[in-house]
Design a protein around this motif. Structure first.
Motif, PDB file in Angstrom:
ATOM      1  N   LEU A  27      11.854  -8.222  19.576  1.00 62.18           N
ATOM      2  CA  LEU A  27      12.289  -7.088  20.379  1.00 62.18           C
ATOM      3  C   LEU A  27      13.124  -7.551  21.568  1.00 62.18           C
ATOM      4  O   LEU A  27      14.222  -7.032  21.818  1.00 62.18           O
ATOM      5  CB  LEU A  27      11.077  -6.292  20.869  1.00 62.18           C
ATOM      6  CG  LEU A  27      11.384  -5.162  21.864  1.00 62.18           C
ATOM      7  CD1 LEU A  27      12.268  -4.108  21.215  1.00 62.18           C
ATOM      8  CD2 LEU A  27      10.080  -4.546  22.387  1.00 62.18           C
ATOM      9  N   MET A  28      12.629  -8.548  22.309  1.00 61.34           N
ATOM     10  CA  MET A  28      13.359  -9.017  23.475  1.00 61.34           C
ATOM     11  C   MET A  28      14.660  -9.692  23.081  1.00 61.34           C
ATOM     12  O   MET A  28      15.668  -9.584  23.783  1.00 61.34           O
ATOM     13  CB  MET A  28      12.495  -9.979  24.284  1.00 61.34           C
ATOM     14  CG  MET A  28      11.356  -9.293  25.037  1.00 61.34           C
ATOM     15  SD  MET A  28      11.932  -7.892  26.048  1.00 61.34           S
ATOM     16  CE  MET A  28      13.159  -8.675  27.085  1.00 61.34           C
ATOM     17  N   LEU A  64      28.944   4.757  21.887  1.00 57.32           N
ATOM     18  CA  LEU A  64      29.776   3.679  22.398  1.00 57.32           C
ATOM     19  C   LEU A  64      28.982   2.431  22.721  1.00 57.32           C
ATOM     20  O   LEU A  64      29.396   1.310  22.417  1.00 57.32           O
ATOM     21  CB  LEU A  64      30.522   4.144  23.657  1.00 57.32           C
ATOM     22  CG  LEU A  64      31.617   5.202  23.439  1.00 57.32           C
ATOM     23  CD1 LEU A  64      32.157   5.658  24.787  1.00 57.32           C
ATOM     24  CD2 LEU A  64      32.732   4.650  22.569  1.00 57.32           C
ATOM     25  N   LEU A  65      27.823   2.614  23.365  1.00 54.55           N
ATOM     26  CA  LEU A  65      27.094   1.466  23.883  1.00 54.55           C
ATOM     27  C   LEU A  65      26.046   0.936  22.917  1.00 54.55           C
ATOM     28  O   LEU A  65      25.787  -0.262  22.876  1.00 54.55           O
ATOM     29  CB  LEU A  65      26.411   1.828  25.211  1.00 54.55           C
ATOM     30  CG  LEU A  65      27.350   2.296  26.330  1.00 54.55           C
ATOM     31  CD1 LEU A  65      26.540   2.637  27.567  1.00 54.55           C
ATOM     32  CD2 LEU A  65      28.380   1.225  26.639  1.00 54.55           C
ATOM     33  N   LEU A  66      25.434   1.796  22.154  1.00 55.87           N
ATOM     34  CA  LEU A  66      24.322   1.359  21.326  1.00 55.87           C
ATOM     35  C   LEU A  66      24.532   1.636  19.841  1.00 55.87           C
ATOM     36  O   LEU A  66      23.646   1.382  19.044  1.00 55.87           O
ATOM     37  CB  LEU A  66      23.023   2.056  21.788  1.00 55.87           C
ATOM     38  CG  LEU A  66      22.652   1.837  23.253  1.00 55.87           C
ATOM     39  CD1 LEU A  66      21.422   2.663  23.582  1.00 55.87           C
ATOM     40  CD2 LEU A  66      22.402   0.376  23.533  1.00 55.87           C
ATOM     41  N   GLY A  67      25.688   2.181  19.477  1.00 52.05           N
ATOM     42  CA  GLY A  67      25.920   2.456  18.071  1.00 52.05           C
ATOM     43  C   GLY A  67      25.037   3.547  17.528  1.00 52.05           C
ATOM     44  O   GLY A  67      24.815   3.638  16.321  1.00 52.05           O
ATOM     45  N   ALA A  68      24.501   4.425  18.395  1.00 51.44           N
ATOM     46  CA  ALA A  68      23.641   5.541  17.994  1.00 51.44           C
ATOM     47  C   ALA A  68      22.404   5.077  17.241  1.00 51.44           C
ATOM     48  O   ALA A  68      21.887   5.779  16.383  1.00 51.44           O
ATOM     49  CB  ALA A  68      24.430   6.552  17.173  1.00 51.44           C
ATOM     50  N   VAL A  69      21.938   3.882  17.547  1.00 57.37           N
ATOM     51  CA  VAL A  69      20.679   3.389  16.994  1.00 57.37           C
ATOM     52  C   VAL A  69      19.871   2.762  18.122  1.00 57.37           C
ATOM     53  O   VAL A  69      20.419   2.385  19.160  1.00 57.37           O
ATOM     54  CB  VAL A  69      20.888   2.341  15.876  1.00 57.37           C
ATOM     55  CG1 VAL A  69      21.649   2.945  14.701  1.00 57.37           C
ATOM     56  CG2 VAL A  69      21.607   1.117  16.414  1.00 57.37           C
ATOM     57  N   CYS A  70      18.584   2.666  17.929  1.00 55.21           N
ATOM     58  CA  CYS A  70      17.740   1.979  18.901  1.00 55.21           C
ATOM     59  C   CYS A  70      18.120   0.504  18.910  1.00 55.21           C
ATOM     60  O   CYS A  70      18.124  -0.139  17.857  1.00 55.21           O
ATOM     61  CB  CYS A  70      16.269   2.145  18.526  1.00 55.21           C
ATOM     62  SG  CYS A  70      15.145   1.104  19.514  1.00 55.21           S
ATOM     63  N   PRO A  71      18.444  -0.047  20.078  1.00 53.03           N
ATOM     64  CA  PRO A  71      18.849  -1.460  20.117  1.00 53.03           C
ATOM     65  C   PRO A  71      17.703  -2.417  19.875  1.00 53.03           C
ATOM     66  O   PRO A  71      17.923  -3.604  19.672  1.00 53.03           O
ATOM     67  CB  PRO A  71      19.406  -1.619  21.538  1.00 53.03           C
ATOM     68  CG  PRO A  71      18.680  -0.593  22.334  1.00 53.03           C
ATOM     69  CD  PRO A  71      18.508   0.580  21.414  1.00 53.03           C
ATOM     70  N   GLY A  72      16.478  -1.900  19.888  1.00 51.86           N
ATOM     71  CA  GLY A  72      15.331  -2.769  19.646  1.00 51.86           C
ATOM     72  C   GLY A  72      15.002  -2.941  18.180  1.00 51.86           C
ATOM     73  O   GLY A  72      14.728  -4.050  17.719  1.00 51.86           O
ATOM     74  N   CYS A  73      15.044  -1.831  17.425  1.00 49.05           N
ATOM     75  CA  CYS A  73      14.620  -1.882  16.017  1.00 49.05           C
ATOM     76  C   CYS A  73      15.679  -1.401  15.041  1.00 49.05           C
ATOM     77  O   CYS A  73      15.508  -1.539  13.822  1.00 49.05           O
ATOM     78  CB  CYS A  73      13.338  -1.069  15.835  1.00 49.05           C
ATOM     79  SG  CYS A  73      13.548   0.705  16.167  1.00 49.05           S
ATOM     80  N   GLY A  74      16.762  -0.788  15.550  1.00 51.48           N
ATOM     81  CA  GLY A  74      17.834  -0.345  14.669  1.00 51.48           C
ATOM     82  C   GLY A  74      17.658   1.033  14.085  1.00 51.48           C
ATOM     83  O   GLY A  74      18.498   1.485  13.299  1.00 51.48           O
ATOM     84  N   GLY A 122      19.441   5.235  22.654  1.00 42.46           N
ATOM     85  CA  GLY A 122      18.565   4.484  23.548  1.00 42.46           C
ATOM     86  C   GLY A 122      17.343   3.951  22.823  1.00 42.46           C
ATOM     87  O   GLY A 122      17.246   3.976  21.583  1.00 42.46           O
ATOM     88  N   LEU A 123      16.380   3.476  23.609  1.00 41.67           N
ATOM     89  CA  LEU A 123      15.160   2.914  23.032  1.00 41.67           C
ATOM     90  C   LEU A 123      14.308   4.002  22.392  1.00 41.67           C
ATOM     91  O   LEU A 123      14.113   5.067  22.976  1.00 41.67           O
ATOM     92  CB  LEU A 123      14.334   2.227  24.123  1.00 41.67           C
ATOM     93  CG  LEU A 123      14.753   0.827  24.565  1.00 41.67           C
ATOM     94  CD1 LEU A 123      13.844   0.348  25.693  1.00 41.67           C
ATOM     95  CD2 LEU A 123      14.710  -0.143  23.406  1.00 41.67           C
ATOM     96  N   CYS A 124      13.787   3.718  21.209  1.00 42.18           N
ATOM     97  CA  CYS A 124      12.855   4.645  20.576  1.00 42.18           C
ATOM     98  C   CYS A 124      11.507   4.538  21.288  1.00 42.18           C
ATOM     99  O   CYS A 124      11.238   3.550  21.989  1.00 42.18           O
ATOM    100  CB  CYS A 124      12.718   4.328  19.091  1.00 42.18           C
ATOM    101  SG  CYS A 124      11.852   2.772  18.725  1.00 42.18           S
ATOM    102  N   PRO A 125      10.627   5.521  21.144  1.00 45.29           N
ATOM    103  CA  PRO A 125       9.324   5.474  21.825  1.00 45.29           C
ATOM    104  C   PRO A 125       8.513   4.224  21.500  1.00 45.29           C
ATOM    105  O   PRO A 125       7.846   3.669  22.367  1.00 45.29           O
ATOM    106  CB  PRO A 125       8.627   6.747  21.326  1.00 45.29           C
ATOM    107  CG  PRO A 125       9.745   7.687  21.005  1.00 45.29           C
ATOM    108  CD  PRO A 125      10.839   6.816  20.451  1.00 45.29           C
ATOM    109  N   GLY A 126       8.577   3.771  20.248  1.00 41.08           N
ATOM    110  CA  GLY A 126       7.812   2.590  19.873  1.00 41.08           C
ATOM    111  C   GLY A 126       8.292   1.337  20.576  1.00 41.08           C
ATOM    112  O   GLY A 126       7.491   0.536  21.072  1.00 41.08           O
TER     113      GLY A 126
END
Length: 252
Positions: free
Chosen positions: A70-71, A17-27, A32-36
Motif C-alpha cells: 500500500l505504501m 487527471l491525478l489518479l486515473g479515476a482509480v484508487c492509487p492504493g489498490c487500483g 481518491g483513496l477507497c475506504p479500505g
C-alpha cells in the motif's frame, strides 16, 4: 449546473487527471483513496525505526508504519504521478509519527524540515513532494498543539547525487556524505524543536546527512519522522522494537 454538481464535476476531473479515476492504493475504480485503503493507511501504530546497519549520526526516528504494498503504491503515486490529493492522507500519517516522536519534548514551536529534493526532480514532478507532505503534517499538528507548527526549507543539496535505487547501504552513505547544507544562517537559532521529515527510511543515510548538516550549522535536531520504513535485515534490540505508546499520537 448547481454549485454541488460543479464541485462533483471538478473532483471527478481531478481524479481522472491525478489518479486515473482509480484508487492509487489498490487500483479499484473511484476517486481518491477507497475506504479500505484509507483504513489500512491509518491502522499501524507509530514505531521506532532504526536501520541495520545503522549509519553514523542516525537520529532518533519514528515511522508511521512498514513500507508495504500500500505504501509503495501511495508514495509512488504522490511523488512520481503527481497525485497531490494524497498529500492530506499521507500528511495525517506523518503527523502521527511526528507526534509520537515529540511525546517527551516540552512546549514550544515545532519546525518540520523536509529532506530536500533536487531542482531537477522538482521541475519534472511540478512540486516538491516531501515538502508537500511536511506542510500537510504541520497543518494537522497545528490543530492539536497550542504552539505553532510549520514547515521550513532549511536544507539544500550542494551537489548532484547519484541515483540511489541500486546502491548498497555503504554506497548510499558515501553518495550522501556532505550532500546537504543549511539554506540560511543558523543564527538566530530557531526557538523550538526541529524534526527532519521524509517519506521513507531505507538505509538511513539521508536522515543522518540531514541531521549532520543541521547540527553543523548550530541547530538542535530532536529526531526524524517518516511515513514508512523498509523491513530490517536484522532483528532490532527488544527495547527499540516496541511500538510507541498509542496515546502519544492520539487525535492526530
Amino acid at each position: 449546473m448547481g454549485p454541488a454538481e460543479r464541485l462533483g464535476h471538478w473532483i471527478s476531473v481531478a481524479g481522472d487527471l491525478l489518479l486515473g479515476a482509480v484508487c492509487p492504493g489498490c487500483g479499484r475504480a473511484g476517486v481518491g483513496l477507497c475506504p479500505g485503503c484509507r483504513a489500512a493507511l491509518a491502522a499501524p501504530a507509530p514505531r521506532r525505526a532504526r536501520p541495520s546497519p545503522t549509519p553514523p549520526g542516525f537520529p532518533p526516528t519514528v515511522t508511521g508504519g512498514p513500507y508495504d504494498d500500500l505504501m509503495r503504491n501511495l508514495i509512488s503515486a504522490h511523488k512520481e504521478r503527481q497525485a497531490w490529493l494524497l498529500s492530506s492522507d499521507l500528511g495525517r500519517r506523518l503527523a502521527r509519527a511526528v507526534a509520537a516522536l515529540l511525546r517527551d519534548v516540552g512546549a514550544g514551536p515545532v519546525y518540520l524540515v523536509p529532506i530536500p529534493s533536487s531542482a531537477a526532480a522538482v521541475r519534472s514532478r511540478g512540486r516538491d513532494a516531501t515538502a508537500a507532505l511536511a506542510v500537510a503534517a504541520a497543518r494537522r499538528l497545528a490543530t492539536q498543539r497550542s504552539e505553532s507548527v510549520r514547515m521550513v526549507r532549511l536544507l539544500r543539496p550542494v551537489r548532484r547525487l547519484a541515483d540511489q535505487s541500486d546502491l548498497t547501504a555503504s554506497q548510499r552513505q558515501a553518495n550522501l556524505a556532505g550532500a546537504y547544507a543549511v539554506r540560511r544562517p543558523a543564527r538566530p537559532r530557531f526557538p523550538g524543536t526541529l524534526v527532519v521529515v521524509d517519506d521513507l527510511v531505507t538505509t538511513g543515510s539521508s536522515l543522518a546527512e540531514a541531521t549532520r548538516a543541521l547540527t553543523a550549522a548550530g541547530l538542535d535536531v530532536a529526531g526524524a519522522a517518516v511515513l514508512a520504513s523498509t523491513v530490517r535485515r536484522h532483528h532490532p534490540p527488544a527495547s527499540s522494537a516496541h511500538p510507541v505508546r498509542p496515546d502519544a499520537a492520539r487525535g492526530v
